[in-house]
Motif scaffolding. Structure first.
Motif, PDB file in Angstrom:
ATOM      1  N   ALA A  11       0.876  -1.190   0.008  1.00 14.65           N
ATOM      2  CA  ALA A  11       0.028  -0.148   0.100  1.00 14.65           C
ATOM      3  C   ALA A  11       0.831   1.318  -0.018  1.00 14.65           C
ATOM      4  CB  ALA A  11      -0.800   0.064   1.101  1.00 14.65           C
ATOM      5  N   ALA A  12       1.917   1.296   0.949  1.00 10.93           N
ATOM      6  CA  ALA A  12       2.914   2.550   0.946  1.00 10.93           C
ATOM      7  C   ALA A  12       3.384   2.636  -0.453  1.00 10.93           C
ATOM      8  CB  ALA A  12       3.737   2.476   2.140  1.00 10.93           C
ATOM      9  N   ALA A  13       4.018   1.576  -0.982  1.00  6.64           N
ATOM     10  CA  ALA A  13       4.833   1.631  -2.127  1.00  6.64           C
ATOM     11  C   ALA A  13       3.936   2.086  -3.254  1.00  6.64           C
ATOM     12  CB  ALA A  13       5.390   0.490  -2.324  1.00  6.64           C
ATOM     13  N   GLY A  14       2.768   1.704  -3.483  1.00  8.74           N
ATOM     14  CA  GLY A  14       1.988   1.769  -4.715  1.00  8.74           C
ATOM     15  C   GLY A  14       1.955   0.896  -5.749  1.00  8.74           C
ATOM     16  N   VAL A  15       2.874  -0.261  -5.442  1.00  8.51           N
ATOM     17  CA  VAL A  15       3.091  -1.348  -6.468  1.00  8.51           C
ATOM     18  C   VAL A  15       3.096  -2.583  -5.871  1.00  8.51           C
ATOM     19  CG1 VAL A  15       4.144   0.480  -8.119  1.00  8.51           C
ATOM     20  CG2 VAL A  15       5.428  -0.809  -6.699  1.00  8.51           C
ATOM     21  N   ASP A  16       3.050  -3.548  -6.547  1.00  7.27           N
ATOM     22  CA  ASP A  16       3.288  -4.988  -6.170  1.00  7.27           C
ATOM     23  C   ASP A  16       4.756  -5.265  -6.038  1.00  7.27           C
ATOM     24  OD1 ASP A  16       0.342  -5.330  -5.648  1.00  7.27           O
ATOM     25  OD2 ASP A  16       0.325  -6.224  -7.598  1.00  7.27           O
ATOM     26  N   GLU A  17       5.504  -4.791  -7.178  1.00  6.58           N
ATOM     27  CA  GLU A  17       6.751  -5.003  -7.080  1.00  6.58           C
ATOM     28  C   GLU A  17       7.406  -4.186  -8.143  1.00  6.58           C
ATOM     29  OE1 GLU A  17       6.431  -9.094  -8.777  1.00  6.58           O
ATOM     30  OE2 GLU A  17       6.430  -8.313 -10.860  1.00  6.58           O
ATOM     31  N   GLU A  18       8.512  -4.038  -7.913  1.00  6.72           N
ATOM     32  CA  GLU A  18       9.480  -3.125  -8.870  1.00  6.72           C
ATOM     33  C   GLU A  18      10.843  -3.790  -9.219  1.00  6.72           C
ATOM     34  OE1 GLU A  18       9.056   0.564  -6.952  1.00  6.72           O
ATOM     35  OE2 GLU A  18      10.562  -0.019  -5.308  1.00  6.72           O
ATOM     36  N   VAL A  19      11.457  -3.461 -10.289  1.00  6.95           N
ATOM     37  CA  VAL A  19      12.808  -3.940 -10.620  1.00  6.95           C
ATOM     38  C   VAL A  19      13.931  -2.891 -10.464  1.00  6.95           C
ATOM     39  CG1 VAL A  19      14.259  -4.854 -12.470  1.00  6.95           C
ATOM     40  CG2 VAL A  19      11.821  -5.654 -12.080  1.00  6.95           C
ATOM     41  N   HIS A  20      14.952  -3.022 -10.000  1.00  7.87           N
ATOM     42  CA  HIS A  20      15.958  -2.024  -9.807  1.00  7.87           C
ATOM     43  C   HIS A  20      17.399  -2.959 -10.341  1.00  7.87           C
ATOM     44  CE1 HIS A  20      13.736   0.680  -7.134  1.00  7.87           C
ATOM     45  NE2 HIS A  20      13.139  -0.485  -6.446  1.00  7.87           N
ATOM     46  N   ALA A  21      17.760  -2.082 -11.346  1.00  7.30           N
ATOM     47  CA  ALA A  21      18.897  -2.695 -12.097  1.00  7.30           C
ATOM     48  C   ALA A  21      20.323  -1.911 -11.253  1.00  7.30           C
ATOM     49  CB  ALA A  21      18.925  -2.001 -13.407  1.00  7.30           C
ATOM     50  N   LEU A  22      20.673  -2.660 -10.376  1.00 11.46           N
ATOM     51  CA  LEU A  22      21.961  -2.557  -9.786  1.00 11.46           C
ATOM     52  C   LEU A  22      23.006  -3.654  -9.789  1.00 11.46           C
ATOM     53  CD1 LEU A  22      19.962  -1.702  -6.293  1.00 11.46           C
ATOM     54  CD2 LEU A  22      21.043  -0.094  -7.914  1.00 11.46           C
ATOM     55  N   PRO A  23      24.320  -3.014  -9.580  1.00  9.60           N
ATOM     56  CA  PRO A  23      25.322  -4.076  -9.816  1.00  9.60           C
ATOM     57  C   PRO A  23      25.293  -5.312  -9.016  1.00  9.60           C
ATOM     58  CG  PRO A  23      26.113  -1.961  -9.215  1.00  9.60           C
ATOM     59  CD  PRO A  23      24.779  -1.833  -9.125  1.00  9.60           C
ATOM     60  N   GLU A  24      25.821  -6.555  -9.469  1.00 12.93           N
ATOM     61  CA  GLU A  24      26.117  -7.498  -8.712  1.00 12.93           C
ATOM     62  C   GLU A  24      27.039  -7.196  -7.573  1.00 12.93           C
ATOM     63  OE1 GLU A  24      25.567 -12.067  -8.751  1.00 12.93           O
ATOM     64  OE2 GLU A  24      25.113 -10.463 -10.321  1.00 12.93           O
ATOM     65  N   GLY A  25      26.445  -7.568  -6.511  1.00 11.28           N
ATOM     66  CA  GLY A  25      27.181  -7.312  -5.190  1.00 11.28           C
ATOM     67  C   GLY A  25      26.724  -6.331  -4.346  1.00 11.28           C
ATOM     68  N   THR A  26      25.596  -5.571  -4.782  1.00 16.27           N
ATOM     69  CA  THR A  26      24.882  -4.639  -4.013  1.00 16.27           C
ATOM     70  C   THR A  26      24.507  -5.319  -2.766  1.00 16.27           C
ATOM     71  OG1 THR A  26      24.389  -3.488  -5.928  1.00 16.27           O
ATOM     72  CG2 THR A  26      23.020  -3.050  -4.127  1.00 16.27           C
ATOM     73  N   ASN A  27      24.360  -4.695  -1.543  1.00 13.31           N
ATOM     74  CA  ASN A  27      23.863  -5.333  -0.523  1.00 13.31           C
ATOM     75  C   ASN A  27      22.397  -4.883  -0.300  1.00 13.31           C
ATOM     76  OD1 ASN A  27      23.922  -2.933   1.035  1.00 13.31           O
ATOM     77  ND2 ASN A  27      25.854  -3.201   1.701  1.00 13.31           N
ATOM     78  N   LEU A  28      21.762  -5.447   0.531  1.00 14.06           N
ATOM     79  CA  LEU A  28      20.257  -5.226   0.898  1.00 14.06           C
ATOM     80  C   LEU A  28      20.280  -3.595   1.326  1.00 14.06           C
ATOM     81  CD1 LEU A  28      17.408  -6.155   1.193  1.00 14.06           C
ATOM     82  CD2 LEU A  28      17.829  -6.774   3.363  1.00 14.06           C
ATOM     83  N   HIS A  29      21.056  -3.302   2.375  1.00 11.75           N
ATOM     84  CA  HIS A  29      20.921  -1.983   2.664  1.00 11.75           C
ATOM     85  C   HIS A  29      20.927  -0.972   1.432  1.00 11.75           C
ATOM     86  CE1 HIS A  29      21.299   1.511   5.389  1.00 11.75           C
ATOM     87  NE2 HIS A  29      22.388   1.979   4.616  1.00 11.75           N
ATOM     88  N   ALA A  30      21.921  -1.147   0.642  1.00 13.33           N
ATOM     89  CA  ALA A  30      21.947  -0.274  -0.533  1.00 13.33           C
ATOM     90  C   ALA A  30      20.608  -0.220  -1.569  1.00 13.33           C
ATOM     91  CB  ALA A  30      22.908  -0.502  -1.214  1.00 13.33           C
TER      92      ALA A  30
END
Length: 88
Positions: A11-30
């Motif tokens: 509800a807060a995001a306004g979407v069910d899902e979304e894709v973020h194109a981030l480099p391999e090795g990105t951590n959850l925090h980032a």
């Protein structure tokens, strides 16, 4: 990386899902920082902002609980955002 939102997070995001194109090795925090930086409409009345929900949420990486937010992620990983659930 695919981020799926559930319950109040959805509800807060306004979407069910979304894709973020981030480099391999990105951590959850980032990844979460990037997701929270997305400009979104205001959530429905009574729904806290996404940042507050994420701060209290649990996370799954490919359906396995993640407790270490510094764990490196793969570009094909699926992250589920699970806010606290009430009831029982």
């Amino acid at each position: 990386m695919l981020v799926r939102y559930f319950a109040a997070a959805r509800a807060a995001a306004g979407v069910d899902e979304e894709v973020h194109a981030l480099p391999e090795g990105t951590n959850l925090h980032a990844l979460l920082e990037v997701a929270l930086a997305v400009e979104r409409p205001l959530p429905p009345e009574g729904t806290p902002p996404l940042a507050r929900i994420v701060a209290r949420s649990s996370f799954l990486r490919n359906e396995v609980a993640v407790r270490d937010h510094s764990m490196e992620l793969g570009s094909e990983d699926v992250i589920d955002v699970l806010p606290p659930f009430a009831g029982g």
